[in-house]
Structure formats: C-alpha cells, structure tokens
Design an enzyme around this catalytic site. Sequence first.
Site, PDB file in Angstrom:
ATOM      1  N   ALA A  58      -3.936  -2.867  12.756  1.00 42.07           N
ATOM      2  CA  ALA A  58      -2.689  -2.243  12.308  1.00 42.07           C
ATOM      3  C   ALA A  58      -2.834  -0.734  12.242  1.00 42.07           C
ATOM      4  O   ALA A  58      -3.943  -0.199  12.120  1.00 42.07           O
ATOM      5  CB  ALA A  58      -2.268  -2.797  10.947  1.00 42.07           C
ATOM      6  N   LYS A  65       3.833   0.550   8.314  1.00 39.52           N
ATOM      7  CA  LYS A  65       2.632  -0.170   8.742  1.00 39.52           C
ATOM      8  C   LYS A  65       3.047  -1.111   9.854  1.00 39.52           C
ATOM      9  O   LYS A  65       3.936  -1.937   9.666  1.00 39.52           O
ATOM     10  CB  LYS A  65       2.037  -0.960   7.574  1.00 39.52           C
ATOM     11  CG  LYS A  65       0.791  -1.766   7.950  1.00 39.52           C
ATOM     12  CD  LYS A  65       0.238  -2.507   6.734  1.00 39.52           C
ATOM     13  CE  LYS A  65      -1.001  -3.306   7.082  1.00 39.52           C
ATOM     14  NZ  LYS A  65      -1.550  -4.034   5.898  1.00 39.52           N
ATOM     15  N   ASP A 123      -8.310  -8.357  -2.340  1.00 42.30           N
ATOM     16  CA  ASP A 123      -8.909  -7.119  -1.810  1.00 42.30           C
ATOM     17  C   ASP A 123      -8.710  -5.973  -2.798  1.00 42.30           C
ATOM     18  O   ASP A 123      -8.405  -4.847  -2.402  1.00 42.30           O
ATOM     19  CB  ASP A 123      -8.298  -6.778  -0.455  1.00 42.30           C
ATOM     20  CG  ASP A 123      -9.175  -5.818   0.362  1.00 42.30           C
ATOM     21  OD1 ASP A 123     -10.355  -5.644  -0.008  1.00 42.30           O
ATOM     22  OD2 ASP A 123      -8.673  -5.256   1.349  1.00 42.30           O
ATOM     23  N   VAL A 177      -0.944   2.808  10.347  1.00 41.06           N
ATOM     24  CA  VAL A 177      -0.105   3.229   9.224  1.00 41.06           C
ATOM     25  C   VAL A 177       0.345   4.665   9.468  1.00 41.06           C
ATOM     26  O   VAL A 177      -0.483   5.554   9.733  1.00 41.06           O
ATOM     27  CB  VAL A 177      -0.872   3.133   7.888  1.00 41.06           C
ATOM     28  CG1 VAL A 177       0.029   3.575   6.732  1.00 41.06           C
ATOM     29  CG2 VAL A 177      -1.366   1.711   7.659  1.00 41.06           C
TER      30      VAL A 177
END
Length: 245
Positions: free
Chosen positions: A24, A44, A150, A26
Amino acid sequence: MTDELPLPFGRYVLTRLIGEGGMAEVYQASVRVAEGLTKWVVIKKIRTDFADDRDFTRMFVDEAKIALSLNHANIVQVFDFGQIRGTFYLAMELIEGIDLMRLFHTVRGHEDSFPAVIAAYVGHQVASGLAYAHRKCDDYGAPLGIVHRDVSPHNLMLSFEGQVKILDFGIARTRRAWDRDNERVEAETIKGKVAYMSPEQSIGKLVDQRSDLYSLGVVLYELLTGELLFRTRDRMKALERVRTE
C-alpha cells in the site's frame, strides 16, 4: 509509484507521498468540498502491482469495514472508501503531528527521559481508544470482537495539539473474520511488528483483546525505561525472545 505529483485520483488530488509499505501507499491529498473550499486528507491505496491480489484486496476491504465503523476521539477517523480505476482506497483524517516512535527516538537522542505523566497520558488515551474498539457491536448489538493486532509506537500518532490517535487497522480482525479464515489462522496472525506482539500472537494463536493490552504494556515499558524491549534486526531472534521471555 512513477507518476509525478500532484496527481488527480478521482475527486482527490494526491500531493505528497507520506509513506509506503509492501502493498500500500499513503499520500497527503486535497479534496474540494462545498463552497469551493479545500480539505486536506490522507489517502491509503493499494499499490497498482497488488490490485489483483485477492487476499490483500480482501484484507484491505476488511480494514475498511472496521475503520468506517469506528468513531472515537482517539482513533484516526476514516471518511471514505471506494475504488478508482480498479484501485481500492481509504480516505482518512490528516493528523498534524508525529508518531510515538519518532518522538521516543528524539527524546532518547537528547539523552532525556520520557516524563512519567506524559507516558501515563499517552497510555490512558490509547487504552480509551482500544476499549471503544474492543466493545464495538454491530447493528444488532452483537460484539464485533475487534482486535487491532498491531499496537506499537509506529501506529500511535501524537498531534501538535496534544491528541493521541490510534491508526492502521490494516491487520485487525473481527470475530467473524476469524471464523471465516479459521483454516488459515496461523498464516494470518504472524503479521505485525514482532517486538510488540503478545506471545500468543507470535506463535499464531487466535488472540482476543488482551493481546492489544499486552502490546500497549510493551509500549509503556519502553516509554518509561527509555529502552527498546524486544527490538533486534533478526526477526527470528525477536520472535524467540517474545515467545520465551
């Protein structure tokens, strides 16, 4: 990303690359709103070369489902989710500030210590956001069973106005997702930053909300002692330390 910025992206204009991971990207972006005004947001989006990866696309959609359902002062708010030219994206609030890991290194670089009262404030704010996410229910009142998985200084933003925000529910899971993916639990759970994983997560067990609280405990330990607890360049050594120490 090879296109030059600024770059039109649907109704948004991508103006600056903030960061990129394995799958990904951002960006800081602008969007026109009512009366010709412009609002700054963060976009994102899935990298073009992973747009056809079904597993990652599903994980990205799962993140969107979770993020769009959350509305709390200590969680980065997601405004929009969609697909442009075959690429899924999330639009979220732009936090003017720095992440906690950067602040930690800045404080340590000045051979200073993190004030206990500030560490306590950060811990309280993160715990408040996590408690909200952990208690979140669906439209029928059934607990979603959200686990962030996370929680780390990299995913905790501190605004210049003193706000603390949890970001990146990219590997978060709900109870339904666990049930759906139960045949692949181990492969799915060994993700995230090893140094902040609970021992259960590090060996691929199905985890609940207590795993996030353990991760927050590691963050607070590091803030108060000025020492990185399980950080090492060798991922396997880090996993072994998390599992055994």
